[in-house]
Design a protein around this motif. Structure first.
Motif, PDB file in Angstrom:
ATOM      1  N   HIS A  97       0.841  -1.205   0.000  1.00  0.00           N
ATOM      2  CA  HIS A  97       0.000   0.000   0.000  1.00  0.00           C
ATOM      3  C   HIS A  97       0.872   1.250   0.000  1.00  0.00           C
ATOM      4  CE1 HIS A  97       1.182  -0.361   4.204  1.00  0.00           C
ATOM      5  NE2 HIS A  97       0.936   0.942   4.328  1.00  0.00           N
ATOM      6  N   ASP A  99       0.588   5.055   1.944  1.00  0.00           N
ATOM      7  CA  ASP A  99      -0.179   5.662   3.027  1.00  0.00           C
ATOM      8  C   ASP A  99      -1.067   6.767   2.455  1.00  0.00           C
ATOM      9  OD1 ASP A  99       1.067   3.984   4.844  1.00  0.00           O
ATOM     10  OD2 ASP A  99       2.638   5.438   5.315  1.00  0.00           O
ATOM     11  N   HIS A 153       4.728   0.072   0.107  1.00  0.00           N
ATOM     12  CA  HIS A 153       5.436  -0.711   1.129  1.00  0.00           C
ATOM     13  C   HIS A 153       4.496  -1.742   1.750  1.00  0.00           C
ATOM     14  CE1 HIS A 153       3.702   2.874   3.012  1.00  0.00           C
ATOM     15  NE2 HIS A 153       3.593   2.184   4.130  1.00  0.00           N
ATOM     16  N   SER A 222      -4.443   2.777   6.522  1.00  0.00           N
ATOM     17  CA  SER A 222      -3.069   2.310   6.556  1.00  0.00           C
ATOM     18  C   SER A 222      -2.489   2.752   7.893  1.00  0.00           C
ATOM     19  CB  SER A 222      -2.263   2.887   5.416  1.00  0.00           C
ATOM     20  OG  SER A 222      -2.398   4.287   5.359  1.00  0.00           O
TER      21      SER A 222
HETATM   22 FE   FE2 Z   1       2.102   2.263   5.583  1.00  0.00          FE
END
Ligand code: FE2
Ligand code: AKG
Length: 222
Positions: A97, A99, A153, A222
């Motif tokens: 994902h 953020d 990440h 996230s």
């Molecule tokens: Fe993250």
């Protein structure tokens, strides 16, 4: 943040400061609850009380300016987004994902690792398209630039052990809350005060525009 928006640094706090934070957070673990609406699977979380020692130590001007210096962002300040204690036990993971941008311009997120006996790695995509990863040591920080321009990440699944982190959000001095800010804050367990705050903010702005039901349902924390 250089290197495609991720930076990993060990020995971030002084040993005394780190141990004080770790000690306080150990007393809070019993209050953690399974996270809802998160990209992460089987992760436990807790919003840190703003009056806690941990919050005072980490959401400080001193830490903000050190993060700014490391990332090359001219100035950063502690945000009003809740600092969270998070724990990955066996079976926990977090898929690839970026953020969500909680602010405009997008925030810098800080993952401070408190405890790690787990076999998981945090992986990210570098500026050159290659991958890098870290087994995050206690007292390390991982700095991640949020938003579409930030790096993708993930956290690989934990088979054994446990990893406890604190997640902090810093932003530039003139940053404004984005629609995602309200979507995220309202997904915290028992976020009644935040709901009231959202209603107030909407009223101030004189209408919707912070994401309706559909966008909220589509979004994952996230
Ligand atoms: Fe993250
Ligand atoms: O636990 C980590 O290392 C990363 C967590 C993360 O990316 C997130 O919570 O958004």
């Amino acid at each position: 943040v250089s290197n495609g928006g991720v930076l990993y640094r060990e020995r971030f706090l002084s040993p005394a400061d780190f141990e004080a934070i770790r000690r306080e957070c150990r007393t809070l673990r019993g209050g953690m609850r399974a996270e809802k609406d998160s990209i992460a699977l089987r992760r436990m979380g807790l919003c840190l009380d703003r009056r806690s020692h941990t919050h005072a130590m980490l959401m400080s001007e001193a830490v903000a300016s050190r993060i700014a210096a490391l990332t090359g962002v001219p100035r950063l300040e502690p945000s009003d987004f809740p600092a969270e204690l998070r724990q990955y036990g066996a079976g926990a993971s977090m898929g690839w994902h970026r953020d969500d941008a909680l602010y405009s311009p997008p925030q810098t997120e800080v993952i401070l690792t408190l405890e790690n006996t787990a076999d998981c790695f945090t992986e990210w995509v570098c500026a050159d398209g290659g991958r890098d990863s870290a087994w995050t040591t206690p007292n390390s920080v991982l700095l991640v630039r949020a938003g579409e321009g930030g790096p993708s990440h993930r956290v690989t699944p934990v088979k054994r052990g446990e990893r406890t982190i604190v997640k902090l959000v810093f932003h530039e001095p003139d940053a404004e809350r984005s629609a995602s800010f309200y979507d995220h804050i309202n997904s915290f367990p028992g976020a009644q005060r935040s709901v009231a705050e959202r209603a107030r903010a909407l009223a101030e702005r004189g209408g919707p525009g912070s994401g309706g039901k559909a966008s909220r349902a589509a979004r994952r924390r996230s």
